[in-house]
Design an enzyme around this catalytic site. Structure first.
Site, PDB file in Angstrom:
ATOM      1  N   SER A   7       0.852  -1.188   0.000  1.00  0.00           N
ATOM      2  CA  SER A   7       0.000   0.000   0.000  1.00  0.00           C
ATOM      3  C   SER A   7       0.886   1.235   0.000  1.00  0.00           C
ATOM      4  CB  SER A   7      -0.883   0.017   1.248  1.00  0.00           C
ATOM      5  OG  SER A   7      -1.412   1.323   1.417  1.00  0.00           O
ATOM      6  N   HIS A  32      -1.227  -1.338  -4.192  1.00  0.00           N
ATOM      7  CA  HIS A  32      -2.503  -1.060  -3.517  1.00  0.00           C
ATOM      8  C   HIS A  32      -2.636   0.455  -3.305  1.00  0.00           C
ATOM      9  CE1 HIS A  32      -5.937  -2.264  -0.998  1.00  0.00           C
ATOM     10  NE2 HIS A  32      -5.549  -1.330  -0.131  1.00  0.00           N
ATOM     11  N   ASP A  34      -4.937   3.382  -1.751  1.00  0.00           N
ATOM     12  CA  ASP A  34      -5.986   3.626  -0.750  1.00  0.00           C
ATOM     13  C   ASP A  34      -6.616   5.002  -0.911  1.00  0.00           C
ATOM     14  OD1 ASP A  34      -6.071   1.299   0.989  1.00  0.00           O
ATOM     15  OD2 ASP A  34      -4.011   1.796   1.531  1.00  0.00           O
ATOM     16  N   MET A  36      -9.302   7.718   0.336  1.00  0.00           N
ATOM     17  CA  MET A  36     -10.095   8.063   1.536  1.00  0.00           C
ATOM     18  C   MET A  36     -10.719   9.440   1.353  1.00  0.00           C
ATOM     19  SD  MET A  36      -7.389   6.962   4.451  1.00  0.00           S
ATOM     20  CE  MET A  36      -6.602   5.355   4.445  1.00  0.00           C
ATOM     21  N   HIS A  65      -8.563   0.785  -3.765  1.00  0.00           N
ATOM     22  CA  HIS A  65      -9.436   0.474  -2.633  1.00  0.00           C
ATOM     23  C   HIS A  65     -10.189   1.764  -2.284  1.00  0.00           C
ATOM     24  CE1 HIS A  65      -9.478  -0.592   1.998  1.00  0.00           C
ATOM     25  NE2 HIS A  65     -10.687  -0.529   1.479  1.00  0.00           N
ATOM     26  N   MET A  67     -12.300   3.843  -0.172  1.00  0.00           N
ATOM     27  CA  MET A  67     -12.874   4.059   1.170  1.00  0.00           C
ATOM     28  C   MET A  67     -13.610   5.392   1.152  1.00  0.00           C
ATOM     29  SD  MET A  67      -9.672   2.705   3.422  1.00  0.00           S
ATOM     30  CE  MET A  67      -8.515   2.954   2.090  1.00  0.00           C
ATOM     31  N   MET A 136     -11.162  -6.510   5.509  1.00  0.00           N
ATOM     32  CA  MET A 136     -10.387  -5.554   6.303  1.00  0.00           C
ATOM     33  C   MET A 136     -10.031  -6.197   7.642  1.00  0.00           C
ATOM     34  SD  MET A 136      -9.885  -2.916   4.473  1.00  0.00           S
ATOM     35  CE  MET A 136      -8.916  -2.084   5.739  1.00  0.00           C
ATOM     36  N   GLY A 141      -8.876   3.498   7.443  1.00  0.00           N
ATOM     37  CA  GLY A 141      -8.649   4.930   7.674  1.00  0.00           C
ATOM     38  C   GLY A 141      -7.192   5.276   7.918  1.00  0.00           C
ATOM     39  N   GLY A 143      -2.930   3.636   8.204  1.00  0.00           N
ATOM     40  CA  GLY A 143      -1.944   2.565   8.152  1.00  0.00           C
ATOM     41  C   GLY A 143      -1.383   2.333   9.549  1.00  0.00           C
ATOM     42  N   GLY A 144      -0.612   1.283   9.701  1.00  0.00           N
ATOM     43  CA  GLY A 144       0.122   1.040  10.941  1.00  0.00           C
ATOM     44  C   GLY A 144      -0.706   0.573  12.121  1.00  0.00           C
ATOM     45  N   ASP A 174      -6.330  -6.874   4.299  1.00  0.00           N
ATOM     46  CA  ASP A 174      -5.728  -5.539   4.373  1.00  0.00           C
ATOM     47  C   ASP A 174      -5.720  -5.028   5.807  1.00  0.00           C
ATOM     48  OD1 ASP A 174      -4.901  -2.929   3.877  1.00  0.00           O
ATOM     49  OD2 ASP A 174      -6.643  -2.381   2.673  1.00  0.00           O
ATOM     50  N   GLY A 175      -4.512  -4.762   6.330  1.00  0.00           N
ATOM     51  CA  GLY A 175      -4.367  -4.126   7.637  1.00  0.00           C
ATOM     52  C   GLY A 175      -3.590  -4.963   8.629  1.00  0.00           C
ATOM     53  N   GLY A 176      -2.487  -4.401   9.113  1.00  0.00           N
ATOM     54  CA  GLY A 176      -1.697  -5.080  10.146  1.00  0.00           C
ATOM     55  C   GLY A 176      -0.979  -6.331   9.675  1.00  0.00           C
ATOM     56  N   GLY A 196       1.348  -2.168   4.081  1.00  0.00           N
ATOM     57  CA  GLY A 196       1.840  -0.804   3.960  1.00  0.00           C
ATOM     58  C   GLY A 196       3.102  -0.625   4.760  1.00  0.00           C
ATOM     59  N   SER A 197       2.944  -0.458   6.078  1.00  0.00           N
ATOM     60  CA  SER A 197       4.107  -0.154   6.909  1.00  0.00           C
ATOM     61  C   SER A 197       5.143  -1.271   6.912  1.00  0.00           C
ATOM     62  CB  SER A 197       3.682   0.211   8.328  1.00  0.00           C
ATOM     63  OG  SER A 197       2.579  -0.545   8.736  1.00  0.00           O
TER      64      SER A 197
END
Ligand code: DX5
Ligand code: ZN
Length: 216
Positions: A7, A32, A34, A36, A65, A67, A136, A141, A143-144, A174-176, A196-197
């Site tokens: 991401s 990816h 994102d 928003m 994606h 959002m 998700m 909303g 990253g990280g 997606d996420g973490g 992402g991170s």
């Protein structure tokens, strides 16, 4: 085959072209993107002009994606901006079925996204119209954030639903995502991992992407 989709929300925006250009060399499969709107999610990110600007910087498929509220309003914009895959949240779109067809008719792969509080059954009726379903594993909303462990049961349930119907739908998470949570998601049946991170903060992003594949 596992696909890794970094991401660019976690990229260095001051050097976005450089970071986007590096992704293929690092072994990424998709980019990816994102989007928003400050309404559906609290944060703002970027929109179609940035997508158009990075399009010539990479050959990787751009995975948008959305959002945003009423995401299908923006589908024509992203079709024009060079997207390859577009996903819309079931919580944000009243006309999911129409939105998905609009994406496919525009020549892109289509998918729905489920927030952590949304049950898997919300994707059931539109599954034949989806090339992928995005689960998700954080509240969208930012990253990280930390991976929500209950996402694993949702991945497994969706895997059963897809296999029972003999579909080839991808399951994206997606996420973490880090090497530990990646393995749990792949074991549960995921086929695409967004990170992402983990990728952009790694000392060696290429090695991180290799680790996220967990040998698959
Ligand atoms: C969250 C976004 C994610 C985010 C993932 O709203 O949809 O794609 O960038 O970031 P990490 O991998 O840092 O959790
Ligand atoms: Zn995302």
């Amino acid at each position: 085959m596992v696909k890794i989709a970094p991401s660019i929300l976690a990229a260095d925006f001051g050097n976005l072209g450089r970071d986007v250009g590096a992704l293929a060399d690092w072994g990424a499969d998709w980019l990816h993107f994102d989007v928003m709107d400050g309404h559906f999610v609290p944060n703002l990110s970027f929109g179609p002009p940035i997508c158009s600007a990075i399009r010539p910087q990479t050959k990787l498929p751009i995975d948008v994606h959305l959002m945003v509220e009423e995401p299908s309003r923006f589908v024509p914009w992203f079709l024009k901006a060079g997207a390859d895959i577009i996903t819309i949240h079931v919580e944000a779109e009243k006309h999911l079925h129409r939105g998905l067809q609009q994406i496919r008719e525009g020549g892109c792969k289509a998918g729905v996204v489920l927030n952590p509080g949304t049950p898997v059954v919300a994707a059931k009726e539109v599954l034949p119209y989806c090339d992928l379903v995005l689960i998700m594993s954080v509240n969208p909303g930012y990253g990280g954030q930390k991976f929500i462990p209950e996402s694993l049961e949702k991945i497994a349930e969706l895997r059963r639903m897809i296999d029972e119907r003999g579909l080839a739908t991808d399951i994206e998470v997606d996420g973490g995502i880090n090497p530990e949570t990646a393995k749990l998601c792949l074991d549960a049946g995921a086929t695409v991992l967004v990170a992402g991170s983990a990728v952009f903060q790694a000392n060696d992003p290429k090695d991180m992407i290799r680790q996220l594949r967990c040998g698959r």
